[in-house]
Design an enzyme around this catalytic site. Structure first.
Site, PDB file in Angstrom:
ATOM      1  N   HIS A   1       0.815  -1.217   0.000  1.00 42.60           N
ATOM      2  CA  HIS A   1       0.000   0.000   0.000  1.00 42.60           C
ATOM      3  C   HIS A   1       0.851   1.270   0.000  1.00 42.60           C
ATOM      4  O   HIS A   1       0.472   2.274  -0.592  1.00 42.60           O
ATOM      5  CB  HIS A   1      -1.033  -0.041   1.137  1.00 42.60           C
ATOM      6  CG  HIS A   1      -2.189  -0.943   0.785  1.00 42.60           C
ATOM      7  ND1 HIS A   1      -2.202  -2.287   1.091  1.00 42.60           N
ATOM      8  CD2 HIS A   1      -3.317  -0.707   0.082  1.00 42.60           C
ATOM      9  CE1 HIS A   1      -3.306  -2.833   0.609  1.00 42.60           C
ATOM     10  NE2 HIS A   1      -4.003  -1.903  -0.014  1.00 42.60           N
TER      11      HIS A   1
ATOM     12  N   HIS B   1       5.209 -14.106   6.467  1.00 42.95           N
ATOM     13  CA  HIS B   1       5.760 -12.982   7.218  1.00 42.95           C
ATOM     14  C   HIS B   1       4.783 -12.500   8.272  1.00 42.95           C
ATOM     15  O   HIS B   1       5.094 -12.432   9.450  1.00 42.95           O
ATOM     16  CB  HIS B   1       6.145 -11.834   6.275  1.00 42.95           C
ATOM     17  CG  HIS B   1       6.954 -10.792   6.977  1.00 42.95           C
ATOM     18  ND1 HIS B   1       6.399  -9.825   7.774  1.00 42.95           N
ATOM     19  CD2 HIS B   1       8.299 -10.613   7.044  1.00 42.95           C
ATOM     20  CE1 HIS B   1       7.360  -9.075   8.291  1.00 42.95           C
ATOM     21  NE2 HIS B   1       8.523  -9.538   7.864  1.00 42.95           N
TER      22      HIS B   1
ATOM     23  N   GLU C   1       5.075 -12.359  12.236  1.00 39.81           N
ATOM     24  CA  GLU C   1       4.665 -11.079  12.831  1.00 39.81           C
ATOM     25  C   GLU C   1       3.158 -10.850  12.847  1.00 39.81           C
ATOM     26  O   GLU C   1       2.709  -9.718  13.023  1.00 39.81           O
ATOM     27  CB  GLU C   1       5.370  -9.927  12.096  1.00 39.81           C
ATOM     28  CG  GLU C   1       6.859  -9.907  12.391  1.00 39.81           C
ATOM     29  CD  GLU C   1       7.631  -8.863  11.602  1.00 39.81           C
ATOM     30  OE1 GLU C   1       7.011  -7.907  11.102  1.00 39.81           O
ATOM     31  OE2 GLU C   1       8.855  -9.031  11.470  1.00 39.81           O
TER      32      GLU C   1
ATOM     33  N   HIS D   1      14.491 -14.087   8.124  1.00 38.80           N
ATOM     34  CA  HIS D   1      13.417 -14.774   8.872  1.00 38.80           C
ATOM     35  C   HIS D   1      13.525 -16.296   8.743  1.00 38.80           C
ATOM     36  O   HIS D   1      13.337 -17.018   9.722  1.00 38.80           O
ATOM     37  CB  HIS D   1      12.042 -14.319   8.370  1.00 38.80           C
ATOM     38  CG  HIS D   1      11.691 -12.926   8.781  1.00 38.80           C
ATOM     39  ND1 HIS D   1      11.675 -12.528  10.096  1.00 38.80           N
ATOM     40  CD2 HIS D   1      11.342 -11.834   8.060  1.00 38.80           C
ATOM     41  CE1 HIS D   1      11.334 -11.246  10.163  1.00 38.80           C
ATOM     42  NE2 HIS D   1      11.132 -10.802   8.937  1.00 38.80           N
TER      43      HIS D   1
HETATM   44 CO    CO Z   1      10.382  -8.948   8.466  1.00 36.80          CO
END
Ligand code: CO
Length: 292
Positions: A120, A177, A207, A239
């Site tokens: 976005h 993610h 997350e 990650h």
């Molecule tokens: Co990250």
């Protein structure tokens, strides 16, 4: 918001420079020049380059006559890379440069997985360039999963790329993610659609929701003894290496191993597989179809 300088000032300057003539009524004189701008979050891990090279090659194969430029949305990653003398542009700087190079039509392709915050932000930047009239057309393509058809294709891509040696009673745990953005709901929606085809495939996030503790509970409830851990991110970067497969106590590998589940980590990003890359490549066709 971040990047206001890049988003507003740079196109503003270019609008009034000689390169901004596309907007000043002389656009008919500018020969049509189509370009593709590929935009990823970015990664400073060398292992991630495999994914980016793969995407670059596939996009070139699909659209051989169209010049390609790259940009990373992450300031932190760009700063890290700059210290290694690797200069990557932000999307705003890349678009300003493309204006400077006299591109008239630009397909900006998001290489994100879902339309979250990063997507976005990119949408706003593309909108700013559109508003300034710097290009005749500048259009943003969808991330990996936007439409229901994309979801279906993603499910198929996952089913065909999970390790062949995995048995039906063993789990596959994908690490998405995750985000505070409302589009985080895509992860649970993906898990639902995957489980219609294979009940032992799970999708968690680092997350967002679902969290690893919930996935662990689901695995234990099903008495799963073995699980394959895979990143559901375009690159197997930080990650995947640390939060998923790392030695730390709070890595997914450690959490599930401590729960008595035998884990196998597969360090491959989605963009290393043609099945996923094809979806992004097809999405570039969306904006390009408006440039005829
Ligand atoms: Co990250």
């Amino acid at each position: 918001m971040r990047n206001w300088f890049g988003m507003l000032i740079i196109p503003f300057i270019l609008l009034f420079s000689t390169n901004g003539i596309a907007s000043s009524g002389h656009s008919e004189r500018m020969p049509k020049k189509i370009g593709i701008l590929l935009v990823a979050f970015g990664s400073s891990e060398a292992s991630a380059q495999v994914s980016f090279d793969n995407i670059d090659r596939k996009v070139k194969e699909a659209y051989p006559d169209i010049p390609i430029r790259w940009a990373y949305t992450s300031n932190i990653i760009r700063e890290k890379l700059a210290k290694q003398s690797k200069i990557l542009d932000s999307p705003e700087v890349a678009l300003a440069r493309m204006q400077d190079e006299k591109f008239t039509h630009v397909a900006v392709q998001s290489l994100h997985t879902i339309a979250g915050s990063e997507y976005h932000d990119l949408r706003r930047s593309v909108g700013a360039f559109k508003m300034m009239g710097g290009f005749q057309k500048v259009i943003l393509g969808y991330p990996l999963m936007a439409t229901q058809e994309d979801m279906q294709r993603t499910v198929d891509a996952i089913l065909t790329t999970i390790p062949k040696e995995r048995k039906a009673d063993e789990a596959v745990v994908l690490m998405g993610h995750g985000t505070h953005h409302p589009s985080n709901a895509f992860y649970a929606a993906l898990m639902f659609q995957l489980q219609l085809k294979d009940p032992n495939i799970f999708v968690g996030t680092v997350e967002g929701y679902p969290e690893i503790d919930l996935i662990k509970e689901l695995l234990l409830k099903k008495k799963i003894k073995k699980a394959y851990l895979l990143p559901f991110m375009s690159v197997a970067g930080d990650h995947a290496k640390n939060d998923m497969a790392g030695d730390e106590e709070d890595s997914w590998l450690s959490i599930l191993t401590n729960a008595g589940i035998n884990c196998v980590s597969v360090l491959k990003g989605t963009a290393e597989f043609v099945e996923f890359v094809d979806i992004w490549v097809d999405h570039v066709g969306g904006p390009l179809s408006h440039f005829k």
